[in-house]
Scaffold this active site. Structure first.
Site, mmCIF file in Angstrom:
data_model
loop_
_atom_site.group_PDB
_atom_site.id
_atom_site.type_symbol
_atom_site.label_atom_id
_atom_site.label_comp_id
_atom_site.label_asym_id
_atom_site.label_seq_id
_atom_site.Cartn_x
_atom_site.Cartn_y
_atom_site.Cartn_z
ATOM 1 N N ASN A 5 0.839 -1.211 0.000
ATOM 2 C CA ASN A 5 0.000 0.000 0.000
ATOM 3 C C ASN A 5 0.867 1.252 0.000
ATOM 4 O O ASN A 5 0.543 2.236 -0.659
ATOM 5 C CB ASN A 5 -0.944 -0.003 1.199
ATOM 6 C CG ASN A 5 -2.197 -0.828 0.930
ATOM 7 O OD1 ASN A 5 -3.001 -0.460 0.084
ATOM 8 N ND2 ASN A 5 -2.328 -1.929 1.601
ATOM 9 N N HIS A 37 -8.471 -0.847 5.400
ATOM 10 C CA HIS A 37 -8.833 -2.138 5.997
ATOM 11 C C HIS A 37 -9.381 -3.046 4.891
ATOM 12 O O HIS A 37 -10.239 -2.594 4.105
ATOM 13 C CB HIS A 37 -9.875 -1.926 7.100
ATOM 14 C CG HIS A 37 -10.258 -3.184 7.800
ATOM 15 N ND1 HIS A 37 -9.433 -3.807 8.709
ATOM 16 C CD2 HIS A 37 -11.374 -3.951 7.708
ATOM 17 C CE1 HIS A 37 -10.027 -4.902 9.151
ATOM 18 N NE2 HIS A 37 -11.206 -5.015 8.562
ATOM 19 N N GLY A 96 -11.357 3.475 18.454
ATOM 20 C CA GLY A 96 -11.809 2.090 18.356
ATOM 21 C C GLY A 96 -10.964 1.276 17.390
ATOM 22 O O GLY A 96 -10.004 1.776 16.805
ATOM 23 N N GLU A 102 -7.410 -2.021 -2.930
ATOM 24 C CA GLU A 102 -6.767 -1.184 -1.895
ATOM 25 C C GLU A 102 -5.771 -0.225 -2.541
ATOM 26 O O GLU A 102 -5.686 0.954 -2.187
ATOM 27 C CB GLU A 102 -6.017 -2.055 -0.886
ATOM 28 C CG GLU A 102 -6.895 -2.914 -0.005
ATOM 29 C CD GLU A 102 -6.059 -3.753 0.928
ATOM 30 O OE1 GLU A 102 -5.154 -3.216 1.580
ATOM 31 O OE2 GLU A 102 -6.328 -4.970 1.018
HETATM 32 C C1 GRF Z 1 -3.334 -5.170 3.367
HETATM 33 O O1 GRF Z 1 -4.373 -6.056 3.013
HETATM 34 C C2 GRF Z 1 -3.906 -4.128 4.298
HETATM 35 O O2 GRF Z 1 -5.254 -3.843 4.051
HETATM 36 C C3 GRF Z 1 -3.784 -4.809 5.610
HETATM 37 O O3 GRF Z 1 -2.488 -5.361 5.566
HETATM 38 C C4 GRF Z 1 -2.312 -5.887 4.243
HETATM 39 C C5 GRF Z 1 -0.887 -5.709 3.838
HETATM 40 O O4 GRF Z 1 -0.675 -4.438 3.411
HETATM 41 N N1 GRF Z 1 -3.965 -3.886 6.687
HETATM 42 P P1 GRF Z 1 0.747 -3.990 2.771
HETATM 43 O O5 GRF Z 1 1.005 -4.861 1.551
HETATM 44 O O6 GRF Z 1 1.816 -4.201 3.825
HETATM 45 O O7 GRF Z 1 0.562 -2.548 2.415
#
Ligand code: GRF
Length: 199
Positions: free
Chosen positions: A13, A108, A142, A173
């Site tokens: 991400n 998420h 939360g 994402e």
């Molecule tokens: C992704 O699915 C994110 O939504 C979750 O962790 C996963 C890994 O994300 N929180 P990344 O490849 O480390 O950005």
């Protein structure tokens, strides 16, 4: 937008954010990446671009608020104005949220409020939903519970495994997070109660 990115894993991400910036789709810069995991590939991705990449060992700061105070100190030192939790596996405390009011964003891999917490893709498969997806939201005290900014839907196929569903969601994402951050960059988001207004 000066982004501070918190990540615990491979950082795909983070990479999507960096790619969107390079493509001129996101008017921002990543000023620092911080990880609680020493071997998080996200740190590699930052370091290889000359972006300050900091491993902050939780063991050195046993109390969560104290850990977050150090995170805030580091982020403020490079004038971060927006914090992105991108595959970050720690709960953030009021120390971070109070330092960046309505400027902490999380991605998420489920359609919140369904399937908060860990292994969201597995939860969706086990529940038997026909559709899942991902959510970008403002972070509050939360767990995955703050006001929702954007969501994207993907179908759950009958033969899906956790891996195939996760891969389908991850693609969305990588589109959704930069899109949400660009709305922030253009100051097009307003939070009214629980609702996020896009103007
Ligand atoms: C992704 O699915 C994110 O939504 C979750 O962790 C996963 C890994 O994300 N929180 P990344 O490849 O480390 O950005």
């Amino acid at each position: 937008l000066k982004l501070g990115v918190l990540a615990s894993g491979r950082g795909s991400n983070l990479q999507a954010v960096l790619d969107a910036i390079d493509a001129g789709k996101l008017d921002a810069q990543v000023a620092m990446v911080i990880s609680d995991k020493q071997n998080a590939y996200a740190l590699e991705r930052a370091a290889s671009r000359g972006i300050p990449a900091v491993h902050l060992p939780p063991a050195d700061y046993p109390e969560r608020p104290v850990y977050d105070r150090k995170v805030v100190e580091l982020l403020k030192s490079v004038h971060v104005d927006t914090v992105v939790l991108a595959g970050y596996m720690r709960i953030v405390t009021g120390e971070l949220l109070d330092a960046f009011p309505w400027r902490v964003v999380n991605i998420h891999p489920a359609l919140l409020p369904s399937f908060p917490g860990l292994h969201a893709q597995r939860q969706a498969l086990q529940y038997g939903v026909r559709y899942s997806g991902c959510t970008v939201h403002f972070v509050d005290e939360g767990l995955d519970s703050g006001p929702i900014i954007l969501q994207a839907v993907v179908p759950v196929e009958p033969d899906d495994s956790e891996d195939t569903l996760s891969a389908r969601i991850l693609k969305e994402e990588h589109r959704l997070l930069p899109e949400a951050l660009q709305l922030l960059a253009k100051e097009r988001l307003a939070v009214v109660g629980r609702r996020v207004i896009i103007r």
